[in-house]
Scaffold this motif. Sequence first.
Motif, PDB file in Angstrom:
ATOM      1  N   ASN A 128       0.819  -1.207   0.000  1.00 57.64           N
ATOM      2  CA  ASN A 128       0.000   0.000   0.000  1.00 57.64           C
ATOM      3  C   ASN A 128       0.857   1.263   0.000  1.00 57.64           C
ATOM      4  OD1 ASN A 128       0.929  -0.107   2.574  1.00 57.64           O
ATOM      5  ND2 ASN A 128      -1.051  -0.085   3.565  1.00 57.64           N
ATOM      6  N   SER A 129       2.132   1.152  -0.327  1.00 58.46           N
ATOM      7  CA  SER A 129       3.056   2.275  -0.551  1.00 58.46           C
ATOM      8  C   SER A 129       3.302   3.131   0.677  1.00 58.46           C
ATOM      9  CB  SER A 129       2.603   3.193  -1.675  1.00 58.46           C
ATOM     10  OG  SER A 129       1.913   2.512  -2.634  1.00 58.46           O
ATOM     11  N   THR A 130       3.006   2.667   1.864  1.00 57.64           N
ATOM     12  CA  THR A 130       3.271   3.480   3.048  1.00 57.64           C
ATOM     13  C   THR A 130       3.237   2.599   4.295  1.00 57.64           C
ATOM     14  OG1 THR A 130       2.625   5.490   4.179  1.00 57.64           O
ATOM     15  CG2 THR A 130       0.856   4.080   3.495  1.00 57.64           C
ATOM     16  N   THR A 142       7.198   3.627  -1.566  1.00 57.91           N
ATOM     17  CA  THR A 142       6.575   4.939  -1.790  1.00 57.91           C
ATOM     18  C   THR A 142       7.104   5.523  -3.099  1.00 57.91           C
ATOM     19  OG1 THR A 142       6.529   5.238   0.591  1.00 57.91           O
ATOM     20  CG2 THR A 142       6.147   7.180  -0.742  1.00 57.91           C
ATOM     21  N   PRO A 143       6.235   5.953  -4.004  1.00 59.26           N
ATOM     22  CA  PRO A 143       6.717   6.461  -5.297  1.00 59.26           C
ATOM     23  C   PRO A 143       7.509   7.761  -5.127  1.00 59.26           C
ATOM     24  CG  PRO A 143       4.381   5.983  -5.378  1.00 59.26           C
ATOM     25  CD  PRO A 143       4.783   5.882  -3.960  1.00 59.26           C
ATOM     26  N   TYR A 153       7.967  17.373   1.754  1.00 56.05           N
ATOM     27  CA  TYR A 153       8.179  18.124   0.509  1.00 56.05           C
ATOM     28  C   TYR A 153       8.264  17.202  -0.701  1.00 56.05           C
ATOM     29  CZ  TYR A 153       9.238  21.889   3.721  1.00 56.05           C
ATOM     30  OH  TYR A 153       9.148  22.821   4.704  1.00 56.05           O
ATOM     31  N   GLY A 154       7.895  15.977  -0.513  1.00 59.98           N
ATOM     32  CA  GLY A 154       7.998  15.015  -1.624  1.00 59.98           C
ATOM     33  C   GLY A 154       9.144  14.058  -1.380  1.00 59.98           C
ATOM     34  N   HIS A 155       8.927  12.807  -1.728  1.00 62.51           N
ATOM     35  CA  HIS A 155       9.920  11.772  -1.455  1.00 62.51           C
ATOM     36  C   HIS A 155      11.062  11.881  -2.456  1.00 62.51           C
ATOM     37  CE1 HIS A 155      11.467   8.309   0.369  1.00 62.51           C
ATOM     38  NE2 HIS A 155      10.997   7.396  -0.439  1.00 62.51           N
ATOM     39  N   PHE A 160      10.929   0.552  -4.770  1.00 61.27           N
ATOM     40  CA  PHE A 160      11.129  -0.847  -5.118  1.00 61.27           C
ATOM     41  C   PHE A 160       9.966  -1.329  -5.979  1.00 61.27           C
ATOM     42  CE2 PHE A 160      13.792  -2.672  -1.453  1.00 61.27           C
ATOM     43  CZ  PHE A 160      14.786  -3.053  -2.299  1.00 61.27           C
ATOM     44  N   SER A 161      10.253  -2.271  -6.860  1.00 58.04           N
ATOM     45  CA  SER A 161       9.163  -3.027  -7.478  1.00 58.04           C
ATOM     46  C   SER A 161       9.259  -4.444  -6.926  1.00 58.04           C
ATOM     47  CB  SER A 161       9.305  -3.006  -8.990  1.00 58.04           C
ATOM     48  OG  SER A 161       8.382  -3.887  -9.556  1.00 58.04           O
ATOM     49  N   ILE A 162       8.337  -4.799  -6.048  1.00 59.44           N
ATOM     50  CA  ILE A 162       8.489  -6.031  -5.262  1.00 59.44           C
ATOM     51  C   ILE A 162       8.472  -7.268  -6.151  1.00 59.44           C
ATOM     52  CG2 ILE A 162       7.440  -7.428  -3.450  1.00 59.44           C
ATOM     53  CD1 ILE A 162       6.422  -4.876  -2.199  1.00 59.44           C
TER      54      ILE A 162
END
Lengths: 294, 111
Positions: A128-130, A142-143, A153-155, A160-162
């Motif tokens: 779920n990216s978080t 997280t993208p 301020y943005g990641h 990763f692509s699991i």
Amino acid sequence: MREEAEIIRQEYLRHDKKFPHVWCPGCGNGIVMGALLRATHNLKLSKDEIVLASGIGCSGRMPTYIDFNTVHTTHGRSLTFATGIKLANPELSVISVMGDGDATAIGGNHFIHAARRNINITAIIINNSTYGMTGGQYSPTTPYGSKSTTSVYGHVEHAFSIAELAVTAGASFVGRGTVYHASHLDKLIGQAITKRGFSVVEVISNCHVQHGRRNKLGGAVEMMQSFKNNAVTVGKAEKMTTEEMEDKFTIGILADIDKPISTEEYRRINRQAERDADKVVKAKVKNGVKRYEE
Amino acid sequence: MVKKIKKTLQEPSGSEEQSPDPEKGNGYWETHKKKKGTLFDVSFFYDWCKACGLCASLCPRKIILNDPLGRPYIEDMDRCSGCRFCVIHCPDFAITVKERFADRRRSTDEE
């Protein structure tokens, strides 16, 4: 004649645990749990021959509600406990449920080495990216550029692509599904359980409370629609260019190979060693040398 | 039986063009024969429902509606196609779709 949903609700859930479950309204974890139960029900596995292990996180609550043999383990060590269970009793079909942080951050090493060793375990990774349970910190999936409590301020890191990680690490079955394509997810999980070898199913799920709200992705419904729009099947993705595939992801079976399973090889070598040791002892007894044990 | 026919004739049918005459073989009886055996009953278990709104948004025929509290309900149950898309997408295991057979019990009660 009972409906499938009724059978699942009456026989596979632990009603002494507090239902409704703790997950947020519209959380994908419930859908994954339903898909897992439907898959095991359709495979006609009895409840006693399935072991469900989980780590810490929102997904770690899943074994609490399901009436299999369940174990709720420490953070990231779901696969290690599952490996031990599989070594102790190879007849059990062991399923390990993990979140994305659980599988790739804290238990990342265990994950790639379980894939490399090729143990007969099914790993279901809910992505779920978080880190939803602890308050929306950024996780390895997280993208780039998306906001979280630890990246306001943005990641600045990349994700990763699991599923691709599992393919490269050497898993024998890798599939990816979303919570929108729930019936597809049933089939994927069913195939993963029947497959001999380490099988990974990555499930793209929604965390609209922590991830969606901060990145203005909308609620559960909007995130589901985005999964519907962005998911591309493996066959279609081959014909598409890389520009078209931007912001999209593939679903389906990414890898399906056969190779020897390390736990079975280990048992075979064990038996071989026992036989050799017996031969040595018998030869010594025959020659009149006393055995150490006697 | 006559009562039943009368009652069905009084009910507003879906298409107004068809003449609701049982002898001519169109109107109610055709639609009823078509629908016979394929009616479905959707039941919501409100103790477990968290009113997330997924079932209402994902229903292909848009027959699931939300009340002011966000909980789902269905007004026109006969339009349900029985696809079970809401059942597999309910995170809270709160929806059951069952096949509904002819309303024998209801009609005998009325008579």
